[in-house]
Design a protein around this motif. Structure first.
Motif: not given
Length: 104
Positions: A1-11, A26-30
């Motif tokens: 599972m990769n960690y992504k920065n919300g600033k980089e992937v979410l509008p 941290l939030v897991y999105i299934p």
């Protein structure tokens, strides 16, 4: 599972909305259920167990007893019995389906 920065992937609007509920955690999105692999598909465990169960059934059909199968496959007699019953039912269904195809 990769960690992504919300600033980089979410509008920005979605990021702002999420920050109302949780911030700095941290939030897991299934994955969507249609994209999920079934148990053992990715690791090969499912195929390995299916192959083992076919071996157990083949040995049973050649005359090995439940006690002999227990020793050979290192499973309980109850587990062996369940596997044999399941494989027998699957074999009956397969024979019935093949018979139906031959009648066409």
């Amino acid at each position: 599972m990769n960690y992504k920065n919300g600033k980089e992937v979410l509008p920005p609007s979605l990021l702002k909305e999420l920050q109302k509920y949780i911030e700095g955690e941290l939030v897991y999105i299934p994955k969507k259920t249609s994209h999920r692999a079934a148990w053992g598909e990715l690791s090969g465990s499912r195929l390995m167990i299916q192959s083992r169960n076919e071996d157990i059934y083949r040995c049973y059909m050649t005359g090995l007893s439940f006690a002999e199968l227990e020793r050979k496959f290192h499973l309980s007699v109850e587990s062996i019995r369940k596997i044999v019953l399941k494989m027998r039912a699957a074999a009956v269904v397969q024979v019935e389906c093949e018979g139906a195809v031959g009648r066409k």
